[in-house]
Design an enzyme around this catalytic site. Structure first.
Site, PDB file in Angstrom:
ATOM      1  CD  GLU A 380      12.639  64.621 -46.813  1.00  0.00           C
ATOM      2  OE1 GLU A 380      13.693  64.455 -46.168  1.00  0.00           O
ATOM      3  OE2 GLU A 380      12.431  65.650 -47.487  1.00  0.00           O
ATOM      4  CB  THR A 506      18.484  78.612 -43.498  1.00  0.00           C
ATOM      5  OG1 THR A 506      17.621  77.510 -43.188  1.00  0.00           O
ATOM      6  CG2 THR A 506      18.708  78.684 -45.004  1.00  0.00           C
TER       7      THR A 506
END
Ligand SMILES: *[C@@H]1O[C@H](CO)[C@@H](O)[C@H](O)[C@H]1NC(C)=O
Ligand SMILES: *[C@@H]1O[C@H](CO)[C@@H](O)[C@H](O)[C@H]1NC(C)=O
Ligand SMILES: *[C@@H]1O[C@H](CO)[C@@H](O)[C@H](O)[C@H]1NC(C)=O
Ligand SMILES: *[C@@H]1O[C@H](CO)[C@@H](O)[C@H](O)[C@H]1NC(C)=O
Ligand SMILES: *[C@@H]1O[C@H](CO)[C@@H](O)[C@H](O)[C@H]1NC(C)=O
Length: 516
Positions: A380, A506
């Site tokens: 992440e 997106t």
């Protein structure tokens, strides 16, 4: 997903901009096709395997969670993190469509007319609602009125996609009733109020594609004029100090004045998809949105000149730093790895090879974040500040070129998304191989119970435990890009010559471009 939020976790040291190593590009970039010599599956077989994973995920969701927002695959239960309107179903629609999964398409189409978007018990995010729900329905409408019309069993359900989009937009639109026109993000529908006097760059700057498409489809120009007004503050940022380099701006915006409150940012969560949409609006309609293209060029050139960073331990890798004013932060995220794909798209549509080459270098860097970990999946958050290496990661940093600041994997798409653009631009099958390897790693590590789950630690074999959460963007994005990179050519695929008939929001929902 050009996506959100905070995520620059922890106390991070600041380094002067001059610390960055010289911004020369690795001279790789036009590597010859290195198709494997082994008997790995054909692209068609790979595409079919991704469809299989999509169906497993859908079946688990449909059995244990539908019509709630998402599946908890370990406990065979559900949650409603997106206002309980069925986020996974709406987010799955455009992927089921491009995969030709007619039964699932019609399960979703039968459900969408029943959603009551006027009611919810929880805070509504204008941004999340726009990219997932509005984006999913608009994309479905474009496909089902166009090349995939045959997949709908009931024409009324197709018309309902536009009606529901209009109903949702009309419920949301009070968010724009602020002194500046910059909307609030956090909305309480029950009493039509909003939280917070500031909004963020990504949450304000990632609305324009969806609302303009809706204006064009519905004929109601108000949807376009309110998002264009909000965007105008981002294109002409004030005060001047909020733009540390031309085109690169701060993050927080005062909704009363439309002025920026800081000068921190980058291509990271909280900022990311503002930059993404500058060039995608030009793809959508080059005549109406060339001013956004000009701002994208400024941001892209400043990024290449000022944010390019090569880790001390592996100087041939290229990463993009974040910044506070003109001070660089040597940290990035899985979220930010959409940047390679966005540079490639910009290079294609503007006919500028330098942007494509830079994007391919970023794509290589994000590939390293996958292949260096124990699971073959990227973290992440990662960093490469040699003065801030976490305990126990010195050896890893020496070998990998980065260290892991947060080892979660939340079923995010950005790395595979950028490989998709790299493959479509170059035709180099190594990107298909990378996507297949990542798919196999994700498919085996995150599969649990009735579906697929976020995991705790990409650098532990097996993933270090499950968070029992199957994100809706797993359907919309990870599985779509993993499929499309292997799938046959089609009009909605990114085209090699930069003349695209579709543009992806997106959340990876494809919209038909204006006039096509
Ligand atoms: C157009 O959209 C605006 C904003 O949501 C709304 O207030 C208005 O009622 C809509 N107009 C029509 C004719 O539906
Ligand atoms: C509106 O509703 C929200 C959520 O229930 C609540 O927190 C807020 O205080 C309410 N605002 C007003 C002005 O009533
Ligand atoms: C936004 O600007 C207004 C008007 O100048 C000011 O009163 C308010 O405190 C500002 N809000 C923030 C969060 O800075
Ligand atoms: C960087 O250099 C190493 C050898 O030092 C090589 O194995 C690797 O492929 C290079 N990586 C890139 C992205 O060029
Ligand atoms: C993907 O995972 C599913 C569920 O574990 C499994 O049945 C399938 O064989 C896997 N696909 C590949 C190509 O490994």
């Amino acid at each position: 997903m050009g996506r959100l939020r905070n995520v620059l976790v922890g106390a991070l040291p600041l380094l002067p901009a001059t610390f960055a190593l010289p911004s020369t590009l690795p001279n790789n970039l036009r590597a010859p096709n290195n198709r494997r010599q082994d008997d790995s599956p054909s692209a068609d077989e790979r595409a079919q395997a991704v469809i299989n994973t999509f169906r497993i995920s859908w079946d688990g969701y449909y059995k244990y969670a539908f019509p709630h927002d998402e599946l908890h695959p370990v406990s065979n239960s559900f949650s409603d993190s997106r206002n309980a309107w069925g986020a996974s179903a709406v987010d799955a629609l455009s992927t089921a469509l491009v995969m030709g999964q007619k039964d699932i398409v019609n399960q979703i189409l039968d459900y969408i007319p029943k959603i009551d978007y006027s009611k919810t018990d929880t805070t509504v995010s204008l941004f999340e609602t726009t990219i997932r729900y509005l984006g999913g329905m608009i994309s479905g409408y474009d496909f089902l009125n166009g090349p995939l019309a045959d997949l709908a069993e009931n024409k009324a359900n197709v018309d309902a996609l536009l009606k529901q989009s209009i109903a949702l937009a009309n419920t949301l639109s009070y968010a724009f009733e602020t002194p500046s026109g910059v909307p609030y993000n956090n909305l309480h529908f029950a009493n039509r109020t909003s939280d917070g006097s500031a909004n963020g760059l990504a949450t304000v700057g990632t609305l324009i594609l969806e609302w303009v498409r809706l204006a064009d489809l519905s004929g109601n120009k108000t949807y376009a004029s309110i998002v264009e007004k909000a965007e105008s503050y981002l294109l002409d940022p004030k005060p001047a100090s909020s733009e540390p380099w031309p085109g690169l701006v701060g993050t927080d915006i005062n909704v009363t004045t439309g002025e920026f409150l800081d000068a921190s940012g980058g291509w990271v969560g909280g900022d990311d998809s503002f930059y993404e949409y500058l060039i995608k609006m030009f793809v959508y309609d080059s005549s109406r949105y060339s001013a956004l293209k000009d701002r994208w060029i400024l941001a892209a050139d400043s990024t290449i000149e000022h944010l390019t960073s090569h880790p001390q331990s592996r100087p041939n890798l290229t990463f993009v730093a974040a910044y506070e004013g003109q001070t660089l932060r040597l940290i990035s995220q899985h979220l930010a790895c959409f940047d390679g794909g966005n540079f490639i798209l910009g290079g294609q549509v503007l006919g500028k090879q330098a942007y494509i080459d830079y994007g391919l270098a970023l794509v290589d860097g994000c590939h390293e974040t996958y292949i260096q970990t124990a699971t073959g999946i990227g973290p992440e958050v990662f960093g490469w500040d040699p003065n801030n290496i976490p305990n126990g990661q010195t050896e890893f940093f020496q070998k990998a070129g980065f260290y892991i600041s947060n080892g979660n994997y939340q079923l995010r798409p950005e790395v595979i998304e950028s490989w998709y653009y790299a493959f479509r631009a170059t035709g180099d099958t190594k990107y298909q191989d990378w996507a297949w390897d990542a798919y196999l790693a994700i498919n085996s590590t995150t599969h649990v119970g009735s579906g697929y789950s976020s995991i705790e630690d990409v650098n532990v074999k097996g993933g270090g435990g499950f968070n029992d959460f199957q994100e809706s963007f797993w359907f919309a994005e990870v599985l779509k890009y993993s499929y499309l990179i292997q799938a046959p050519d089609a009009e909605w695929q990114i085209s090699k010559d930069g003349k695209n008939k579709w543009v992806f929001n997106t959340e990876a929902h494809p919209f038909k471009v204006a006039g096509s």
